[in-house]
Structures are given as structure tokens and as C-alpha cells.
Motif scaffolding. Structure first.
Motif, PDB file in Angstrom:
ATOM      1  N   ILE A   1     102.792 -14.737 -53.354  1.00 34.30           N
ATOM      2  CA  ILE A   1     103.525 -14.317 -54.552  1.00 34.30           C
ATOM      3  C   ILE A   1     105.034 -14.414 -54.308  1.00 34.30           C
ATOM      4  CG2 ILE A   1     104.071 -12.349 -56.048  1.00 34.30           C
ATOM      5  CD1 ILE A   1     101.160 -11.426 -55.658  1.00 34.30           C
TER       6      ILE A   1
ATOM      7  N   GLU B   1     100.414 -11.250 -51.107  1.00 37.92           N
ATOM      8  CA  GLU B   1     101.824 -10.859 -51.248  1.00 37.92           C
ATOM      9  C   GLU B   1     102.762 -11.964 -50.777  1.00 37.92           C
ATOM     10  OE1 GLU B   1     102.775  -7.170 -49.478  1.00 37.92           O
ATOM     11  OE2 GLU B   1     101.320  -6.009 -50.669  1.00 37.92           O
TER      12      GLU B   1
ATOM     13  N   GLU C   1      99.064 -14.502 -57.826  1.00 36.34           N
ATOM     14  CA  GLU C   1      98.727 -13.128 -58.212  1.00 36.34           C
ATOM     15  C   GLU C   1      97.210 -12.939 -58.289  1.00 36.34           C
ATOM     16  OE1 GLU C   1     100.802 -12.244 -61.796  1.00 36.34           O
ATOM     17  OE2 GLU C   1     102.661 -11.703 -60.752  1.00 36.34           O
TER      18      GLU C   1
ATOM     19  N   ASP D   1      95.986 -12.419 -55.017  1.00 36.19           N
ATOM     20  CA  ASP D   1      96.487 -11.142 -54.496  1.00 36.19           C
ATOM     21  C   ASP D   1      97.075 -11.280 -53.098  1.00 36.19           C
ATOM     22  OD1 ASP D   1      97.104  -8.512 -54.864  1.00 36.19           O
ATOM     23  OD2 ASP D   1      95.248  -7.777 -53.937  1.00 36.19           O
TER      24      ASP D   1
ATOM     25  N   ARG E   1     102.785 -19.112 -59.610  1.00 41.21           N
ATOM     26  CA  ARG E   1     102.914 -17.655 -59.467  1.00 41.21           C
ATOM     27  C   ARG E   1     101.657 -16.940 -59.944  1.00 41.21           C
ATOM     28  NH1 ARG E   1     103.598 -13.428 -62.360  1.00 41.21           N
ATOM     29  NH2 ARG E   1     103.655 -14.644 -64.296  1.00 41.21           N
ATOM     30  N   GLU E   2     101.123 -17.365 -61.088  1.00 41.57           N
ATOM     31  CA  GLU E   2      99.929 -16.732 -61.625  1.00 41.57           C
ATOM     32  C   GLU E   2      98.738 -16.907 -60.694  1.00 41.57           C
ATOM     33  OE1 GLU E   2      99.473 -18.525 -65.424  1.00 41.57           O
ATOM     34  OE2 GLU E   2     101.096 -17.358 -66.384  1.00 41.57           O
TER      35      GLU E   2
END
Length: 403
Positions: free
Chosen positions: A96, A93, A88, A91, A84-85
């Protein structure tokens, strides 16, 4: 992983095994249920759920096992958090959303209810695709069914219907029917449940919720209670949609799938129940009903709470079917037809007559049961009055809105 793949999480078969183990009167089933429950928990590394069942005394606590599973859970969750990190940082979507769903699904798989529900809600907020959003809501419903959380079920059932109405595809629309049908039976709405399950019978794909053979059996159990002979005759309009269960022409919607023919031999008592009710062999019907109660209804997590209701309604159905053929009948003849004592049938009929479920009277002096069917014209009049009241109320509410 394709978004069309629906993961069977949490594993609802394990909830069934846990139910069996929690019931002392199902002791004869405990050995197999214990084996299958432990096997499923180990397969999915369900440390949080294992803690729940051991604290409830359903399974004995194996400290080494739970420590091993918790270690594996921790390592996997750390990997998912790293994923997940990383998403992110990029960037993206879509990435994520994928990472959030992966974590939510893992928490769901291992049976960590509170964290799973929260993670699924977060994933729902971040997921753009309608189909995937529906799948998340269906997963929340399964979590509710797994843990018996009615509020979670109801909330997400409503949400699923809203999302489906926004443009859900054919498959998800049909799967939702199965979810609604199964839930309806679990809360004793047999007529509605039977309608939904019968409608989904020929298009069933919801194997993440219930196995196909179990689904067909559940559908048949509900259908035999709620479908009258008149309804059956109305539906028997062509060869398409007919299915023969042990001599009974049992009409449902488009069930020509060969898998259906393989189900009833696995539950012969259900075939006996239907055939003997249809052929008016009421003594054999009572035996089949008692056997179904012991072998299927009581052990079923879905139907067990409604066993007394179901068997009572089936007996009323059989009594009504026999009495409709006669203006009067001796208690001795009635008892003989059902293979029970005169005192038994006398007590049963008295109770059902007093509650308004059977339209007949008992002449104790002469030992005769006399039918007194309600007037069809009176029934039609009452229906018109009730429908008229509903219509007038609707018109009045509409006029207030318009003016």
C-alpha cells in the motif's frame, strides 16, 4: 525500485528555464530556454505544469499537445489507482505504501502541485521506513523550491531535520546540507549557505536537486564572498583540502575530487574574479564582477533577486582589502586602482562610509581617503559585553525553570 534511488522530480531545471523566459532582459537566452522547457515538459508529460506556464504567457498554448498529455496523465493515474486498490485488497502495508508513493511521485513529476503535495503527505503517513520518510519530505522541499513556496519549504526543512536527528543515514544527512545550503542562498543567507555547501562539497550526491557543476559554481560564488583571507589561511593547514583556482589557494573541505577541476574552465569569469581579488588587480576584478553579474547572477533563478546585494558586498570587500593596506590614499590613486572615475569612487565610498560599511573618511579638500580602523580593544570589549548579556539572560531563564 530501490529505496536508495532518489528521483529528480520535479525537474528543477525546468523552473530555471521558465524563470529565464519570464525575464525580458534575458531575451538573448529565450530561444534555448524555450526549447529546453518544452522538451522537458513533453518528456515528463507535465500537462498541469504546461497549463501554468502557458497561462502565464511563458509558452504558447498547443491544444493538441496538452490534450495528448492530459490523456496520458489520466490513463497513468487510473493504473496507479488500480495498483493501490489491489494492494488494499491484499492488505499488505508495504504494498500500500509503495502504491501511494508511486502515485505521489507521478503527480510530482507532472507538476500538479496541490495534488502532489497532498499525495506525498498521505504517503508519508503510511510509509514506515525512516529513510523513505526522509526522501518524501525532501521531495516536498523540492516541490516548494520548484514552485517558490517558502512555507512548504520551511515546514518540510524543519521536518527533515527532525527525521534526520532520529537516525537518518550519512547520505541523507549530507543531501539535506545541500538542500539547506541552496535554500539559504535563495533567501540571502550567504554565510550560512556557503558553510553548508562547502561542508557538502566533497560528499555531494544531491543530483536530484542541482547538477554537480552548478553546485560547485554556486558554492564558489558564495564562498568567495564570505571567506576572508584570514579564514583561508586558517584552513590551509595541509595539502588535503586545498584547491587552486587560477593562482588562488582556495581552501575548502576535502575537495580532491577530479570533477571539481573540470568546473572552473566552464566559468572562466569566476576564476578571473577570484584570482584578481586575491592578487589585488582591482581594475580587472571590477570587470570580472560586472561580467559575472551579467552572465551568471542575473540569469540565475536562485541568485538573481540578490544580484545588487552580492555585487555591492563584493565591491565593499575589495575596497576594504585595499584600504587595509594604507593609512591614507588619494582618491585619484584609488580610482586608478579600480579603473573607474574619481566621481564614481567618491560616491561609492561616501555611501558605504555613511552606512558604516567602510571605516575611513574622505578629505574632499585634499582629495585623500584616510582610514580610521576601529580599536581592537573596544571591539573586544563590546563582544565581551554582548556575550555576557546573552549568558546572563540564559542563566536567568534556566533559574526560572529550575525554581
Amino acid at each position: 525500485m530501490s529505496e536508495d534511488i532518489v528521483l529528480p522530480i520535479p525537474n528543477l531545471e525546468l523552473a530555471q528555464h521558465a524563470f529565464v523566459l519570464s525575464s525580458p532582459k534575458l531575451k538573448h537566452l529565450h530561444e534555448n530556454a524555450r526549447k529546453e522547457l518544452l522538451k522537458g515538459i513533453e518528456a515528463d508529460q507535465m500537462a498541469p505544469y504546461y497549463r501554468i506556464v502557458t497561462s502565464a504567457g511563458i509558452l504558447p498554448l498547443d491544444t493538441a499537445l496538452v490534450e495528448r498529455m492530459e490523456k496520458e496523465n489520466k490513463e497513468e493515474l487510473e493504473k496507479l489507482e488500480e495498483r493501490r486498490e489491489e494492494a488494499e485488497k491484499m492488505d499488505g502495508e508495504s504494498d500500500i505504501a509503495d502504491a501511494l508513493r508511486a502515485k505521489a511521485n507521478y503527480l510530482t513529476r507532472i507538476g500538479d502541485k496541490e495534488k502532489a503535495v497532498e499525495a506525498q503527505k498521505v504517503a508519508l503517513e503510511k510509509t514506515p521506513g525512516l529513510g523513505q520518510r526522509i526522501d518524501i519530505v525532501l521531495t516536498l522541499i523540492r516541490i516548494g523550491l520548484f514552485f517558490g513556496d517558502q512555507d512548504l519549504i520551511q515546514t518540510n526543512m524543519t521536518k527533515a531535520e527532525e527525521l534526520i536527528d532520529q537516525g537518518g543515514d550519512w547520505d541523507r544527512r549530507n543531501r539535506l546540507k545541500v538542500y539547506r545550503g541552496v535554500h539559504s542562498l535563495s533567501v540571502r543567507q550567504f554565510k550560512r549557505g556557503a558553510e553548508l555547501l562547502l561542508d557538502a562539497l566533497s560528499t555531494f550526491t544531491a543530483t536530484e536537486l542541482i547538477l554537480y557543476n552548478d553546485f560547485v559554481t554556486l558554492t564558489t560564488v558564495a564562498g568567495v564572498l564570505t571567506l576572508s583571507r584570514v579564514d583561508l589561511k586558517k584552513k590551509v593547514s595541509s595539502s588535503e583540502g586545498l584547491h587552486v583556482f587560477g593562482g588562488l589557494i582556495y581552501s575548502v573541505q576535502l575537495i580532491n575530487a577530479p570533477e571539481v577541476n573540470q568546473v572552473l574552465p566552464e566559468v572562466p569569469v569566476l576564476a578571473d574574479l577570484i584570482r584578481n581579488l586575491y592578487d589585488s588587480h582591482y581594475d580587472k576584478f571590477f570587470i570580472a564582477l560586472a561580467t559575472l553579474e551579467e552572465t551568471y547572477l542575473i540569469p540565475s533563478r536562485i541568485l538573481s533577486p540578490h544580484t545588487r546585494f552580492y555585487t555591492r558586498e563584493m565591491r565593499i570587500l575589495a575596497y576594504s582589502q585595499l584600504l587595509e593596506s594604507y593609512r591614507s590614499l588619494t582618491l585619484e590613486s584609488l580610482a586608478r586602482s579600480f579603473g573607474v572615475s574619481i566621481d564614481f569612487v567618491d560616491n561609492e565610498l561616501s555611501r558605504f562610509i555613511a552606512s558604516g560599511r567602510l571605516h575611513c573618511t574622505i578629505d574632499k579638500v585634499h582629495g585623500v581617503v584616510e582610514t580610521n580602523r576601529p580599536s581592537l580593544k573596544n571591539a573586544q570589549y563590546e563582544t565581551v559585553v554582548k556575550q555576557g548579556d546573552v549568558l546572563l539572560n540564559s542563566v536567568q531563564r534556566l533559574s526560572k525553570v529550575l525554581h
